[in-house]
Write an enzyme that holds these catalytic residues in place. Structure first.
Site, PDB file in Angstrom:
ATOM      1  N   TYR A   1       0.843  -0.580   0.362  1.00 39.32           N
ATOM      2  CA  TYR A   1       0.340  -0.380   0.137  1.00 39.32           C
ATOM      3  C   TYR A   1       1.333   1.121   0.144  1.00 39.32           C
ATOM      4  CZ  TYR A   1      -3.027   3.653   1.675  1.00 39.32           C
ATOM      5  OH  TYR A   1      -3.780   5.158   2.015  1.00 39.32           O
TER       6      TYR A   1
ATOM      7  N   GLU B   1      -3.774   7.386  -3.665  1.00 41.75           N
ATOM      8  CA  GLU B   1      -4.230   6.565  -2.870  1.00 41.75           C
ATOM      9  C   GLU B   1      -3.823   5.106  -3.746  1.00 41.75           C
ATOM     10  OE1 GLU B   1      -6.130   3.896   0.630  1.00 41.75           O
ATOM     11  OE2 GLU B   1      -7.542   5.034  -1.263  1.00 41.75           O
TER      12      GLU B   1
END
Length: 432
Positions: free
Chosen positions: A153, A241
Site C-alpha cells: 500500500y 492512493e
C-alpha cells in the site's frame, strides 16, 4: 528518516477511518453517501498516471463490441481483463440487465472479449453501490491482465498536521488500510515531504525498503514513488492512493489500482482534468445544483437543510437526528453567496416531494447574512413556499438580516441557536 512511526501514522489513518465511517453512516445520527466532487472513471485516472510516467497495465478503452475486439487483438496479451467503466464500486459482483453476471471478466480469447462487451455496453450494471435500476455502461476498459506476486500500500496526501504532503505506506497491501492501522500499526510507515524541496532520493528509497521491495525492485519502486509525487503536485491532488502497489512475477512494479482526490480550488489551472468530470451517474438534482455552485447530497428524511459549509451541514443533520427528525438532504452554499443562489437553492429544495420543512442554518463569516435574508424572502414570495421554514442566522450583518426577515410579513420561524432551530423544525413536521 522514514522509521515506522506507528503511533503517529496509525493516528492519522484511524482519524481518516473515523471520518469516513461517519460519512458511511456507522454512527446512528446520519447516513451520508461520500462523494468526490470531481468524478473520474478508472481509465481516466490510469491515463493520468501513465502520462506522468507511472507504470500501469497496458489498456485501451472501447465504446462498442467491435472496438473491444480490436483493442484485445492490439494488446497481444497472454490474458485480458475486461472492465465495465462505472464510478460505483462492487463491479465484479454486479449484474447486468442483459443477464450477464459480473462487470469484470478475465479471458485469453479476444473473441470472448467481443461477446462479453456486447452484453455490457448499453446495458445497466447493478451493484451494491448503484441505484436499484443500475447504471448504464457506456465504455469498457480492455487491459492486459497481470499476475501479482506481492501487494503493498502506498499513498501521498496533504496532511494539515504536517502543513504539507505526507507519504504513507505499508508492506501489507490489497486490504483495508484502516484495519492495518488498528491491528498492525507497526506496519504503517509515514514520511513527511518538504513541499518546497520536494521528495528526496533517499526518502523514496527508504519508503521502498519499508514496503518490502528487494534487489532491483527496490530502486524501481523508489522511481515509481517519485513519479507518483510528481503526479501529485502537477495535478493539484489532495490524495493519490495506490492499493495495491504491487510487484509481478516478471519483476515489474505496477500501480494496479488508484484513487485520486483533487483540490477543487485548483480548477482554474486544471481545466483539462476538470473537463473530464463524469456527472452521468449523479442524480439530476445534484447536476442542477452544481450549475449554481451549490453542493447537494440527497438523504432519505423530510427536513431539508440549507447551510454554508460541509462541517456545518453535517452538524445540522446530526442535531436534527438527535432531536428525532430525519434530514432530507444537505445543501451547501459555500462562501461567495449571491441572492440568486439562495433563490435557486430554495427552488431545488421545494422541488423535492419528500421535503416537509426547511431549516436554514447560516454562520456568516465570509457570508453576509443580509444577502441570505433577502434571498430567502424573495424565494418565499416567488415560489409561494408551502412548507414550514425555520431560520437560524449568526455572524456578519445578522441584525440587518433579522430585521429583513421580521419585517417581511412572511411565516418564517426564527431560532436563537442550532439546538432551538432543530427542535422547531422537527416540531413543525410533527404537527402535520
Amino acid at each position: 528518516m522514514a522509521a515506522p512511526l506507528a503511533g503517529q501514522a496509525g493516528a492519522v489513518l484511524r482519524d481518516l477511518a473515523l471520518r469516513s465511517a461517519r460519512l458511511r453512516g456507522s454512527f446512528p445520527a446520519v447516513q451520508l453517501t461520500p462523494r468526490r466532487w470531481l468524478n473520474l472513471q478508472e481509465y481516466q485516472s490510469k491515463k493520468l498516471m501513465a502520462d506522468h510516467g507511472v507504470t500501469v497495465q497496458r489498456f485501451f478503452v472501447a465504446d462498442s463490441a467491435n472496438d473491444a475486439l480490436e483493442a484485445a487483438q492490439r494488446l497481444k496479451a497472454k490474458e485480458i481483463v475486461l472492465k465495465a467503466q462505472i464510478l460505483a464500486g462492487g463491479r465484479g459482483k454486479g449484474i447486468f440487465n442483459s443477464g450477464l453476471k459480473g462487470g469484470v471478466h478475465l479471458t485469453k480469447d479476444p473473441k470472448i472479449v467481443e461477446q462479453l462487451a456486447k452484453q455490457m455496453i448499453g446495458y445497466n450494471l447493478s451493484t451494491k453501490q448503484t441505484p436499484k435500476d443500475g447504471v448504464t455502461v457506456k465504455k469498457v476498459m480492455v487491459a492486459e491482465a497481470l499476475n501479482i506476486s506481492r501487494e503493498t500500500y502506498f499513498a501521498i496526501l496533504m496532511d494539515r498536521a504536517c502543513n504539507g504532503p505526507v507519504m504513507v505506506g505499508s508492506p501489507q497491501g490489497g486490504v483495508d488500510i484502516e484495519e492495518v492501522a488498528v491491528t498492525s500499526p507497526e506496519l504503517i510507515f509515514k514520511e513527511e515531504i518538504d513541499i518546497f524541496e520536494g521528495i528526496k532520493d533517499h526518502q523514496a528509497l527508504q519508503m521502498a525498503k519499508n514496503l518490502g521491495f528487494k534487489g532491483p525492485l527496490q530502486q524501481q519502486a523508489a522511481d515509481q514513488i517519485k513519479k507518483l509525487y510528481n503526479l501529485f503536485l502537477k495535478i493539484d491532488a489532495t490524495q493519490v492512493e495506490v492499493n495495491p502497489f504491487g510487484e509481478t512475477p516478471e519483476g515489474q512494479v505496477v500501480c494496479f489500482d488508484a484513487k485520486i482526490n483533487f483540490d477543487d480550488n485548483a480548477e482554474f489551472r486544471q481545466k483539462e482534468i476538470f473537463a473530464m468530470d463524469d456527472k452521468s451517474e449523479n442524480e439530476p438534482i445534484e447536476n442542477e445544483a452544481a450549475k449554481y455552485d451549490l453542493k447537494y447530497i440527497g438523504l432519505d428524511g423530510n427536513i431539508a437543510c440549507f447551510v454554508n459549509g460541509a462541517g456545518l451541514a453535517m452538524a445540522t443533520c446530526d442535531i436534527i437526528s438527535l432531536n428525532g427528525g430525519k434530514p432530507a438532504n444537505f445543501l451547501d452554499l459555500g462562501g461567495g453567496v449571491k441572492e440568486a443562489q439562495v433563490y435557486q437553492a430554495f427552488k431545488l429544495l421545494t422541488a423535492d416531494p419528500k421535503v416537509e420543512a426547511i431549516l436554514v442554518n447560516i454562520f456568516g463569516g465570509i457570508v453576509n447574512c443580509a444577502i441570505i435574508a433577502n434571498g430567502i424572502t424573495k424565494a418565499c414570495r416567488e415560489l409561494e413556499l408551502k412548507v414550514p421554514l425555520v431560520v437560524r442566522l449568526e455572524g456578519t450583518n445578522v441584525h440587518e438580516a433579522q430585521r429583513i426577515l421580521n419585517e417581511s410579513g412572511l411565516p418564517i420561524t426564527s431560532a436563537n441557536d442550532l439546538e432551538d432551530a432543530a427542535k422547531k423544525a422537527v416540531a413543525s413536521v410533527a404537527k402535520k
